[in-house]
Design an enzyme around this catalytic site. Structure first.
Site, PDB file in Angstrom:
ATOM      1  N   ARG A  49      14.748  -7.683 -12.230  1.00 59.64           N
ATOM      2  CA  ARG A  49      16.062  -7.540 -12.882  1.00 59.64           C
ATOM      3  C   ARG A  49      17.151  -7.326 -11.845  1.00 59.64           C
ATOM      4  O   ARG A  49      18.256  -7.854 -11.958  1.00 59.64           O
ATOM      5  CB  ARG A  49      16.049  -6.390 -13.906  1.00 59.64           C
ATOM      6  CG  ARG A  49      17.444  -6.045 -14.430  1.00 59.64           C
ATOM      7  CD  ARG A  49      17.454  -5.332 -15.778  1.00 59.64           C
ATOM      8  NE  ARG A  49      16.501  -4.252 -15.908  1.00 59.64           N
ATOM      9  CZ  ARG A  49      16.593  -3.070 -15.291  1.00 59.64           C
ATOM     10  NH1 ARG A  49      17.601  -2.811 -14.489  1.00 59.64           N
ATOM     11  NH2 ARG A  49      15.673  -2.149 -15.471  1.00 59.64           N
ATOM     12  N   TYR A 101      38.064 -21.084 -23.946  1.00 59.24           N
ATOM     13  CA  TYR A 101      36.732 -21.158 -24.537  1.00 59.24           C
ATOM     14  C   TYR A 101      36.662 -20.185 -25.709  1.00 59.24           C
ATOM     15  O   TYR A 101      36.795 -18.980 -25.536  1.00 59.24           O
ATOM     16  CB  TYR A 101      35.669 -20.842 -23.486  1.00 59.24           C
ATOM     17  CG  TYR A 101      34.288 -20.990 -24.045  1.00 59.24           C
ATOM     18  CD1 TYR A 101      33.762 -22.253 -24.299  1.00 59.24           C
ATOM     19  CD2 TYR A 101      33.528 -19.883 -24.357  1.00 59.24           C
ATOM     20  CE1 TYR A 101      32.507 -22.395 -24.857  1.00 59.24           C
ATOM     21  CE2 TYR A 101      32.265 -20.022 -24.910  1.00 59.24           C
ATOM     22  CZ  TYR A 101      31.763 -21.276 -25.152  1.00 59.24           C
ATOM     23  OH  TYR A 101      30.523 -21.404 -25.708  1.00 59.24           O
ATOM     24  N   ASP A 173      38.121 -19.120 -15.077  1.00 56.44           N
ATOM     25  CA  ASP A 173      36.960 -19.806 -15.645  1.00 56.44           C
ATOM     26  C   ASP A 173      37.060 -21.257 -15.177  1.00 56.44           C
ATOM     27  O   ASP A 173      37.842 -22.040 -15.706  1.00 56.44           O
ATOM     28  CB  ASP A 173      36.988 -19.707 -17.174  1.00 56.44           C
ATOM     29  CG  ASP A 173      35.800 -20.429 -17.830  1.00 56.44           C
ATOM     30  OD1 ASP A 173      35.137 -21.233 -17.141  1.00 56.44           O
ATOM     31  OD2 ASP A 173      35.554 -20.194 -19.028  1.00 56.44           O
ATOM     32  N   LYS A 198      26.833 -26.036 -17.604  1.00 56.08           N
ATOM     33  CA  LYS A 198      27.553 -27.297 -17.701  1.00 56.08           C
ATOM     34  C   LYS A 198      27.350 -28.144 -16.435  1.00 56.08           C
ATOM     35  O   LYS A 198      26.245 -28.557 -16.177  1.00 56.08           O
ATOM     36  CB  LYS A 198      29.023 -27.012 -18.000  1.00 56.08           C
ATOM     37  CG  LYS A 198      29.241 -25.950 -19.101  1.00 56.08           C
ATOM     38  CD  LYS A 198      28.809 -26.399 -20.486  1.00 56.08           C
ATOM     39  CE  LYS A 198      28.792 -25.287 -21.519  1.00 56.08           C
ATOM     40  NZ  LYS A 198      30.050 -24.590 -21.711  1.00 56.08           N
TER      41      LYS A 198
HETATM   42  C1  LIG Z   1      30.379 -23.354 -22.105  1.00 53.55           C
HETATM   43  C2  LIG Z   1      31.536 -22.602 -21.591  1.00 53.55           C
HETATM   44  C3  LIG Z   1      31.491 -21.201 -21.492  1.00 53.55           C
HETATM   45  C4  LIG Z   1      30.318 -20.378 -21.980  1.00 53.55           C
HETATM   46  O1  LIG Z   1      29.129 -20.662 -21.315  1.00 53.55           O
HETATM   47  P1  LIG Z   1      27.695 -20.413 -22.029  1.00 53.55           P
HETATM   48  O2  LIG Z   1      26.721 -20.716 -20.938  1.00 53.55           O
HETATM   49  O3  LIG Z   1      27.620 -21.355 -23.187  1.00 53.55           O
HETATM   50  O4  LIG Z   1      27.661 -18.992 -22.464  1.00 53.55           O
HETATM   51  C5  LIG Z   1      32.593 -20.575 -20.976  1.00 53.55           C
HETATM   52  N1  LIG Z   1      33.695 -21.239 -20.583  1.00 53.55           N
HETATM   53  C6  LIG Z   1      33.765 -22.586 -20.671  1.00 53.55           C
HETATM   54  C7  LIG Z   1      35.010 -23.269 -20.226  1.00 53.55           C
HETATM   55  C8  LIG Z   1      32.700 -23.307 -21.175  1.00 53.55           C
HETATM   56  O5  LIG Z   1      32.795 -24.637 -21.277  1.00 53.55           O
END
Ligand SMILES: *Cc1c(COP(=O)(O)O)cnc(C)c1O
Length: 376
Positions: A49, A101, A173, A198
């Site tokens: 962890r 998001y 982000d 992504k």
């Molecule tokens: C998908 C996404 C998230 C969240 O990510 P998860 O892995 O689905 O929790 C946050 N910000 C953006 C811009 C995203 O496309």
């Protein structure tokens, strides 16, 4: 000479395994690690962890790609983002974009605000709104540019200037702009977040998130503390898959962007299209800001159809190569009607479809859009 992105993507965090000479790193599933007779842990690993070799390799690679001081990896992008807000104290104030998001915004409103976070939502493409929202207790400005799903552009360097006046942190982000595309540390931001689910992992088969800091300060230490003690960490296999995906990231991004640019141009000229939101188009209201801070314009775009929601649904239904699905950043092209997934309080226009442009040949993708638009 500092190695370039393509080289770092392949080599940072990847070493020949000293025990077996394996070229591709082994996956360390063990949750626990042996102590020396004197009680020490010479490799630095105690319990998975808090530390794991595969996670350390992934974190090392992301730090190198972003040019930061350190990184932490999480089991999802949402876990990474929420940890940044959790490192704030009750009564502190954060500013978020009005287009971002949706899952993170929901989490902030339903969980963090009741726990004492002060929150303001502003149109961050408008600096006057950001300036007006700043308070003496503002500790964090959260940027998402291009924003989701409207592709609004925030001027990162200008927001950083405003944040510095009150000593607030700026976190970006950057899920839609993988390393190399929008160097936020050079623009003065303090932290960068990725949903590695992504583009970083890149094949729609692993969930994850990362945070990278420009400096290791007390705020960062709090984030690391939360990561290690809460344990929203990715599994060793998830880390291994993500690191494998990253090896082709710079080359994948070239293909994604080339395809997205061609599709944005095609849709922009189509008579049934009301509006294409893509920062690479000169018609985008903040194209100049995008040009200043992005090295390329990404592979996400939104399209709005003249004849409304029904036409949008019909277009999505008529496509053969674009899959109707949420998420983004994988090799396959996806299309999504955002308003329906976001639910009744969504501000997203009903005639809007968001596209994650994949790595199929652009001529095939355009032909697919052409045939589906004809039937609308
Ligand atoms: C998908 C996404 C998230 C969240 O990510 P998860 O892995 O689905 O929790 C946050 N910000 C953006 C811009 C995203 O496309």
């Amino acid at each position: 000479m500092k190695p370039k992105l393509e080289t770092l993507a392949i080599h940072a965090g990847s070493e020949i395994d000293s025990a077996t000479k394996a070229v591709t790193s082994p996956i360390h599933l063990s949750t626990t690690f042996e102590r020396e007779a004197d009680g020490s842990f010479p490799q630095g690993y105690i319990y998975t962890r808090s530390h794991n070799p595969n996670r350390a390799a992934l974190e090392h690679c992301i730090t190198a790609l972003e040019g930061g001081a350190a990184s932490t990896a999480f089991s999802s992008g949402s876990a990474a983002a929420s940890t940044v807000f959790r490192a704030l104290k009750p009564g502190e104030h954060a500013i978020i974009p009005d287009d971002m998001y949706w899952g993170i915004r929901k989490l902030l409103k339903q969980v963090f605000v009741p726990w004492g976070l002060e929150l303001s939502e502003v149109d961050m493409s408008n600096l006057a709104e950001v300036r007006a929202a700043i308070k003496p207790n503002t500790r964090l400005i959260w940027i998402e540019t291009p924003s989701n799903p409207m592709l609004k552009i925030t001027d990162i360097a200008e927001v950083v200037k405003l944040a510095k006046k009150v000593g607030a942190k700026v976190a970006c982000d950057n899920t839609w702009t993988p390393p190399g595309m929008q160097p936020v540390f050079e623009l003065g931001a303090d932290m960068v977040m990725h949903a590695s689910t992504k583009y970083l992992a890149g094949h729609s088969d692993v969930l994850g998130g990362t945070l990278t800091t420009r400096e290791k300060d007390a705020f960062w230490e709090q984030i690391v503390f939360i990561q290690k003690n809460e344990g929203a960490v990715p599994s060793p296999f998830d880390c291994w898959l993500t690191l494998r995906g990253i090896k082709t990231l710079p080359y994948r991004m070239r293909g994604h962007v080339e395809n997205a640019e061609a599709i944005a141009q095609f849709l922009n000229e189509h008579p049934k299209v009301e509006r294409v939101s893509y920062p690479g188009l000169t018609s985008h209201s903040n194209h100049e800001v995008a040009k200043k801070q992005m090295t390329s314009f990404g592979a996400m775009l939104s399209v709005q159809l003249k004849s409304g929601e029904e036409a949008a649904m019909k277009l999505a239904a008529g496509l053969k190569l674009f899959t109707r699905a949420t998420s983004l950043g994988g090799v396959e092209s996806l299309i999504e009607h955002r308003a329906s997934i976001e639910g009744p309080d969504s501000k997203t226009p009903k005639n809007l479809l968001r596209m994650s442009v994949g790595l199929e040949h652009k001529d095939d993708l355009i032909a697919d859009l052409e045939q589906a638009l004809e039937a609308v």
